[in-house]
Design a protein around this motif. Sequence first.
Motif, PDB file in Angstrom:
ATOM      1  N   GLU A 161     -60.172 -31.098  73.194  1.00  0.00           N
ATOM      2  CA  GLU A 161     -60.317 -29.753  73.884  1.00  0.00           C
ATOM      3  C   GLU A 161     -62.070 -29.854  74.372  1.00  0.00           C
ATOM      4  O   GLU A 161     -62.338 -29.858  75.387  1.00  0.00           O
ATOM      5  CB  GLU A 161     -60.117 -28.506  73.598  1.00  0.00           C
ATOM      6  CG  GLU A 161     -60.826 -26.959  74.209  1.00  0.00           C
ATOM      7  CD  GLU A 161     -60.834 -25.480  72.931  1.00  0.00           C
ATOM      8  OE1 GLU A 161     -61.629 -24.435  73.978  1.00  0.00           O
ATOM      9  OE2 GLU A 161     -61.043 -25.913  72.166  1.00  0.00           O
ATOM     10  N   VAL A 162     -62.635 -30.716  73.813  1.00  0.00           N
ATOM     11  CA  VAL A 162     -64.183 -31.804  74.140  1.00  0.00           C
ATOM     12  C   VAL A 162     -63.944 -33.036  74.668  1.00  0.00           C
ATOM     13  O   VAL A 162     -63.594 -33.559  73.637  1.00  0.00           O
ATOM     14  CB  VAL A 162     -64.926 -31.619  72.688  1.00  0.00           C
ATOM     15  CG1 VAL A 162     -66.199 -31.134  73.460  1.00  0.00           C
ATOM     16  CG2 VAL A 162     -64.841 -30.406  72.725  1.00  0.00           C
ATOM     17  N   ASP A 163     -64.278 -33.320  75.669  1.00  0.00           N
ATOM     18  CA  ASP A 163     -64.017 -34.706  76.584  1.00  0.00           C
ATOM     19  C   ASP A 163     -65.446 -35.446  76.005  1.00  0.00           C
ATOM     20  O   ASP A 163     -66.751 -34.535  75.838  1.00  0.00           O
ATOM     21  CB  ASP A 163     -64.355 -33.996  78.100  1.00  0.00           C
ATOM     22  CG  ASP A 163     -64.583 -35.612  78.995  1.00  0.00           C
ATOM     23  OD1 ASP A 163     -65.120 -35.916  79.738  1.00  0.00           O
ATOM     24  OD2 ASP A 163     -63.640 -36.735  78.176  1.00  0.00           O
ATOM     25  N   GLY A 164     -65.458 -36.205  75.430  1.00  0.00           N
ATOM     26  CA  GLY A 164     -66.398 -37.491  74.662  1.00  0.00           C
ATOM     27  C   GLY A 164     -66.683 -37.004  73.442  1.00  0.00           C
ATOM     28  O   GLY A 164     -67.828 -37.311  72.636  1.00  0.00           O
ATOM     29  N   CYS A 165     -66.120 -35.729  72.677  1.00  0.00           N
ATOM     30  CA  CYS A 165     -66.196 -35.585  71.247  1.00  0.00           C
ATOM     31  C   CYS A 165     -66.264 -36.667  69.769  1.00  0.00           C
ATOM     32  O   CYS A 165     -65.093 -38.291  71.001  1.00  0.00           O
ATOM     33  CB  CYS A 165     -65.172 -34.802  70.726  1.00  0.00           C
ATOM     34  SG  CYS A 165     -65.209 -34.205  68.872  1.00  0.00           S
ATOM     35  N   PRO A 166     -67.073 -37.677  69.691  1.00  0.00           N
ATOM     36  CA  PRO A 166     -66.628 -37.600  68.496  1.00  0.00           C
ATOM     37  C   PRO A 166     -65.705 -38.741  67.468  1.00  0.00           C
ATOM     38  O   PRO A 166     -65.126 -37.661  67.313  1.00  0.00           O
ATOM     39  CB  PRO A 166     -68.697 -38.060  67.751  1.00  0.00           C
ATOM     40  CG  PRO A 166     -69.239 -37.184  68.551  1.00  0.00           C
ATOM     41  CD  PRO A 166     -67.976 -36.138  69.009  1.00  0.00           C
ATOM     42  N   ALA A 167     -65.378 -39.931  67.739  1.00  0.00           N
ATOM     43  CA  ALA A 167     -64.225 -40.392  66.735  1.00  0.00           C
ATOM     44  C   ALA A 167     -63.852 -40.260  65.447  1.00  0.00           C
ATOM     45  O   ALA A 167     -63.415 -39.383  64.684  1.00  0.00           O
ATOM     46  CB  ALA A 167     -63.514 -41.599  66.745  1.00  0.00           C
ATOM     47  N   ASN A 168     -65.426 -39.969  64.832  1.00  0.00           N
ATOM     48  CA  ASN A 168     -66.020 -39.798  63.248  1.00  0.00           C
ATOM     49  C   ASN A 168     -65.434 -37.966  63.186  1.00  0.00           C
ATOM     50  O   ASN A 168     -66.061 -37.805  62.049  1.00  0.00           O
ATOM     51  CB  ASN A 168     -67.124 -40.022  63.035  1.00  0.00           C
ATOM     52  CG  ASN A 168     -68.678 -39.815  64.175  1.00  0.00           C
ATOM     53  OD1 ASN A 168     -68.116 -38.533  64.556  1.00  0.00           O
ATOM     54  ND2 ASN A 168     -69.395 -40.303  63.238  1.00  0.00           N
ATOM     55  N   LEU A 169     -65.589 -37.680  64.350  1.00  0.00           N
ATOM     56  CA  LEU A 169     -65.666 -35.724  64.031  1.00  0.00           C
ATOM     57  C   LEU A 169     -64.242 -35.958  62.802  1.00  0.00           C
ATOM     58  O   LEU A 169     -63.831 -34.962  62.479  1.00  0.00           O
ATOM     59  CB  LEU A 169     -65.029 -35.507  65.122  1.00  0.00           C
ATOM     60  CG  LEU A 169     -64.581 -33.450  64.626  1.00  0.00           C
ATOM     61  CD1 LEU A 169     -66.325 -33.216  64.016  1.00  0.00           C
ATOM     62  CD2 LEU A 169     -64.584 -33.338  66.563  1.00  0.00           C
ATOM     63  N   LEU A 170     -63.608 -36.780  63.122  1.00  0.00           N
ATOM     64  CA  LEU A 170     -61.337 -36.615  62.809  1.00  0.00           C
ATOM     65  C   LEU A 170     -61.801 -37.062  61.009  1.00  0.00           C
ATOM     66  O   LEU A 170     -62.676 -38.706  60.819  1.00  0.00           O
ATOM     67  CB  LEU A 170     -61.322 -37.802  63.358  1.00  0.00           C
ATOM     68  CG  LEU A 170     -59.850 -37.116  64.400  1.00  0.00           C
ATOM     69  CD1 LEU A 170     -59.552 -37.950  65.106  1.00  0.00           C
ATOM     70  CD2 LEU A 170     -59.647 -35.863  64.137  1.00  0.00           C
ATOM     71  N   SER A 171     -62.222 -36.467  59.553  1.00  0.00           N
ATOM     72  CA  SER A 171     -62.878 -36.877  59.068  1.00  0.00           C
ATOM     73  C   SER A 171     -61.283 -35.935  57.411  1.00  0.00           C
ATOM     74  O   SER A 171     -61.237 -34.813  58.227  1.00  0.00           O
ATOM     75  CB  SER A 171     -63.388 -36.622  58.318  1.00  0.00           C
ATOM     76  OG  SER A 171     -63.720 -36.801  56.819  1.00  0.00           O
TER      77      SER A 171
END
Length: 915
Positions: free
Chosen positions: A681-691
């Motif tokens: 949903e968020v363009d440019g969301c950092p990949a490290n949000l996935l944890s």
Amino acid sequence: MADSSIVTLGTARSLLVDSSVYDSRIAETTKDHVFLGMACEDGEDMLPKVETRVVLVGEAGRNGALVKALQAIRVMEVPVVKIRGGEAGAEEKMMIKSIVNMDINTPCIMTDTVQEIGDGENTEFETVFVLTDFDSPDYTYLYKRDNRIVGPPVVLHCAAKEEPLLFSCRPLYSTTMLNMSLCFTGFRNKEEIKNLVNLVHHMGGTIRKDFSTKVTHLIAYSTHGEKYRLAVCMGTPILTPSWIHKAWERRDDLSFHAGEEEFRTEFKVPPFQDCILSFLGFSDEEKANMEERTLKHGGSYLEVGDERCTHMVVEENSVKELPFCPSKKVFVVKQEWFWGSIQMDARAGESMYLYEKNDSPEMKKAVSLLSLTTPNSNRKRRRLRDTLAQLTKETEISPFPPPRKRASAEHSLSMNSLLDISNTPETCKALAVCQDLLRRRFSTALTTCLPTVCLAPAESSKPSKSSTPVLPKQSARWQVSKELYQTESNYVDILSTILQLFKLPLEKEGQVGGPILAQEEIKTIFGSIPDIYEVHTRIKSDLEDLLTDWSEDRSVGDIILKYSKELVKAYPPFVNFFEMSKETIVRCEKQKPRFHAFLKINQSKPECGRQTLVELLIRPVQRLPSVALLLNDIKKHTSDDNPDKITLEKAIESLKEVMTHINEDKRKTEGQKQIFDVVYEVDGCPANLLSSHRSLVYRVETIALGDQPCDRGENVTLFLFNDCLEIARKRHKVINTFKSPLGQTRPPPPLKHITLMPLSQIRRVLDLQDTEECVNAFALVVRPPTEQENLLFSFQLAGEETVKSTWLKMLCRHVANTICRADAEDLIQCTDPDSLQVSTKDMDSTLSKASRAIKKTSKKVTRAFSFTKTPKRVIQRAFLANSTPDEKGQRLNCENRMSSSSTLAVSLLFICLSE
């Protein structure tokens, strides 16, 4: 001295001055007196010639089992009094009372008329009458003539135990209350208490007028009075009169004793008996729960203000002032009194829990400081900076000096560099206190800089134009290392709270009302928490030593590696069985009211920050991933030539090794799915949000009110995770520059990423008061590690689906969890928006919308001019791909007339404005 002793048979009421001596086996019988220990030859010379006999009256004589039992009893207890003369010439004589055993030589006598042999004053016989009915005329006749009367259960009991026939100076029907001493309180009906006393005596118990350590049970009609309070303090069971009546109903059961725990528990006096409660300041759900428990524990409830109420229970955290002046007869108590009474299973003393008005001078002072404003813009900015420093001064004060740059800088360092607060007379006292504490704790490191704590600039430095001291620039590596220590210190405090406030009291012996939980349940709930606490206490100590004598080449990773093996041993046993621990807490809380009350009491204490035990126990589950993130952040700010970089990588790997031992099945796949939805949903969301350890908590729609983190008036979406906050704005209309031949499988993201902020960077949450110019707004005081000053992010909630107070409490709870603080509510500060120059006025006006459009347009124009070298055909394709057939023709004609870059820029500006 000549021994002129005379031995006589003791009749029940003539020779025994204190008839209670022979009340029961627990009474002060002189079994150890002279007659029980004397030799047979002495006893035969001294004892009178008396004939013992047992008479079965009426139905008792026709009971075959009773007759058979009497044949097995060959001895009965007989009271004897020895009168010993005193010294020569003395008039006083001493009586020694005792019980002796005598053989029953005469076979039992059966009769239906007791008048012939019912003479209690006949000293030639020691007669025991056995009656089945203590309400019959035969009983009344024998009792008035001081005869010994027993019931069939006494005979059967003595035969089964192979004991002599018991003696009692009062009629004894059974041994149901043998060895019990009772005391009464709260009774007003004399006939009722007289009947209860007789029943107790008939069952072998004794009665004491005054309460003492010899009382085994208190019979109470209410929860008032000194006797009740003493019984609670001493842990004496407090029972209702029904206990006596029910025991009398079971008097013929030889296997039953009234002191059995299972039987006695049913008749405990409930803690709220004769109490009428009202509740003030609680939510509807909590109030309903407390009212239900009031009824369950013997009380009743009415609405606040009813004159019949005996107690008003106040939620002290939400009620700052009582709405009216209650009657002096009403106890106004904190909620801890309510839950403490349930935990003890007895009404707690009100004097310890009286509600007092909670006025905080410090809060008033902070609010007064926030209300100061000046017309000058520079002064406004300075005031805003000082205000933010004031709001965060509790979190800014650190026991550690900033990193040392060089020797000369050390000598010129002022105390002002340690504190991010304004140089005002009000802060002088606080700095003096800090100086004293720091000198005692860090005398070696700060010997040269502490004497300059006079709040004046150093002689070699020029006075600052601002009243706020200028901080020396601290490295990001030091900032994050300090954050690691602070969170570790808070985490150790949380673990200590779990052990000291929950585990140890539950394990304590001699609890009022008995153990709250079984040992197996305690072990299941707390698991290896003591081991985790021990290892983290040592990690905290090592981190403290490191920061006390900080230098950039000091190794943070070595500390984690040092304890990696202990972490592997301590964490998996707890984390893997955390769900079982949580289920045990929930089950015990539902099934055991005392445990529920125990949790409620501790939850309201400052150490817990009003968090539940489950919320505290989840900290170990979250801690290791949090440490790994901080170590990774330290590594980012560590230079490649620093040896600690490699060590940090090893430390992070060691933590990953610990986490691999944790059961992967415990993770919730639903939470991971929600995070993926946010990423898409968020363009440019950092990949490290996935944890794997992260989960989405809440989503809230807002409007930006300041210049940070985006322009005023932007629609901003805040995604609250358990350890971070994703801030994204609504995207402007998207022009599809390129079209994929395969087509789009997903619509373009509606949001644009602004920043992913760790919750540890939020220093204060400001609840902005509603005014005419500011409605439904809040702000965050943020301090990134790379910034030297606090930043202010202000927002207005959009829509009515989100309640501001609920949202702010939720946010503060997760901020506190991240930094391992228990006092989550202390992070919220109610503030005047004028002091922060925040306003929601004219947000929807035409002028405001035009201003926002100009800002957006200026950015787009800048982007357009940056693409002036882009081939014209590419621009035309972009226009044609997003136009209707009529528009295509018009725009083609327009594009053909454009020949210069300036004209192209004007065209792009027109297109942007049309969006």
